[in-house]
Design a protein around this motif. Sequence first.
Motif, mmCIF file in Angstrom:
data_model
loop_
_atom_site.group_PDB
_atom_site.id
_atom_site.type_symbol
_atom_site.label_atom_id
_atom_site.label_comp_id
_atom_site.label_asym_id
_atom_site.label_seq_id
_atom_site.Cartn_x
_atom_site.Cartn_y
_atom_site.Cartn_z
ATOM 1 N N LEU A 72 -12.227 -48.313 -54.649
ATOM 2 C CA LEU A 72 -10.754 -48.567 -55.470
ATOM 3 C C LEU A 72 -10.385 -47.209 -55.930
ATOM 4 N N HIS A 73 -8.992 -46.727 -55.811
ATOM 5 C CA HIS A 73 -9.001 -45.386 -56.337
ATOM 6 C C HIS A 73 -9.164 -45.078 -57.641
ATOM 7 N N TRP A 74 -8.944 -46.423 -58.563
ATOM 8 C CA TRP A 74 -9.131 -46.355 -60.041
ATOM 9 C C TRP A 74 -10.456 -46.893 -60.501
ATOM 10 N N LYS A 75 -11.438 -46.979 -59.667
ATOM 11 C CA LYS A 75 -12.633 -47.644 -60.059
ATOM 12 C C LYS A 75 -13.227 -47.014 -61.406
ATOM 13 N N SER B 67 -4.638 -58.238 -58.950
ATOM 14 C CA SER B 67 -5.318 -56.939 -58.026
ATOM 15 C C SER B 67 -5.191 -57.001 -56.585
ATOM 16 N N ALA B 68 -4.367 -58.072 -56.001
ATOM 17 C CA ALA B 68 -4.075 -58.054 -54.790
ATOM 18 C C ALA B 68 -3.324 -56.614 -54.144
ATOM 19 N N ASN B 69 -2.498 -56.299 -55.020
ATOM 20 C CA ASN B 69 -1.589 -54.903 -54.745
ATOM 21 C C ASN B 69 -2.817 -53.832 -54.391
ATOM 22 N N GLY B 70 -3.508 -53.555 -55.197
ATOM 23 C CA GLY B 70 -4.436 -52.460 -55.254
ATOM 24 C C GLY B 70 -5.790 -52.607 -54.064
ATOM 25 N N ILE B 71 -5.824 -53.985 -53.987
ATOM 26 C CA ILE B 71 -7.059 -54.281 -52.821
ATOM 27 C C ILE B 71 -6.374 -54.117 -51.345
ATOM 28 N N GLY B 72 -5.147 -54.441 -51.269
ATOM 29 C CA GLY B 72 -4.426 -54.093 -49.982
ATOM 30 C C GLY B 72 -3.711 -52.945 -49.793
#
Length: 262
Positions: free
Chosen positions: A137-140, A190-195
């Motif tokens: 994830l970019h925001w990890k 969180s689906a938006n960030g995952i996909g």
Amino acid sequence: MSFYYHRLGTDGDAQLFASTDHTRSNWTPEIQHGSPPLALLTKAIEEILSDGMRIGRLTLDILGAIPVTEVRVRARVDRPGSRIAMLSAEMSAERPDGPPRAVARVSAWALATSDTADAATNRYPPLVEGPTAPLELHWKDAGGYIDSVQWRPQYNKSAGATVYWMRAGANLVDDEPTTALQRLAMVVDSANGIGAAIDPQKFIYMNTDTAVHVHRQPAGNDFAVRARGSIGPDGIGVTTAELFDRDGFIGTSAQTLLVQRR
């Protein structure tokens, strides 16, 4: 134990909550991630849900930036019925230059339950969790909400989509009981960030809503999201996902995206 919200009491028909650091968004720490408000408003709706009814659809509409501050929640029955009912809950927050404003709203269709076990079907087979891949994830490292969730990305794509198993590591409100539907709501936004189908270093793609349909009552604490995004040519996108618990497929989610270049 950590929490997303602390209960402060009531003011008339409004419930008052203090938002904790665990609600902070990955986009900017001044606003909340969408999942904690969705879960809190789902809790408010379930608290007034009639016996024998179950929620089949939840839709979160984000009406503005949700600040990490004290929030007020009101729930109501919009369309009463013994077989089909619509309920809603709204979150409002103080603002420095005027009266409180609505920042999020969840509407829910609740339906009467009956025994249809002999007709139950699933269009997707269960997902089995494999080894955890490195978190990409970019925001990890964003802290806040990101640190409150146990992220378990899977190595291989499934049906052309990215799969994460997740578990919220914070309780929703103090030590109050949390239903499985609320626990699903604590991670599903969180689906938006995952996909993600686009580079977050070049684009912002914030969702305006999250619509969740569940044909079966969720169970447990661990949920898998199999998500993929689609970006249109004019700055609008959509993320769709299939949702699973340990027992199998439970429903779907969809989110509308505002896409802008950084």
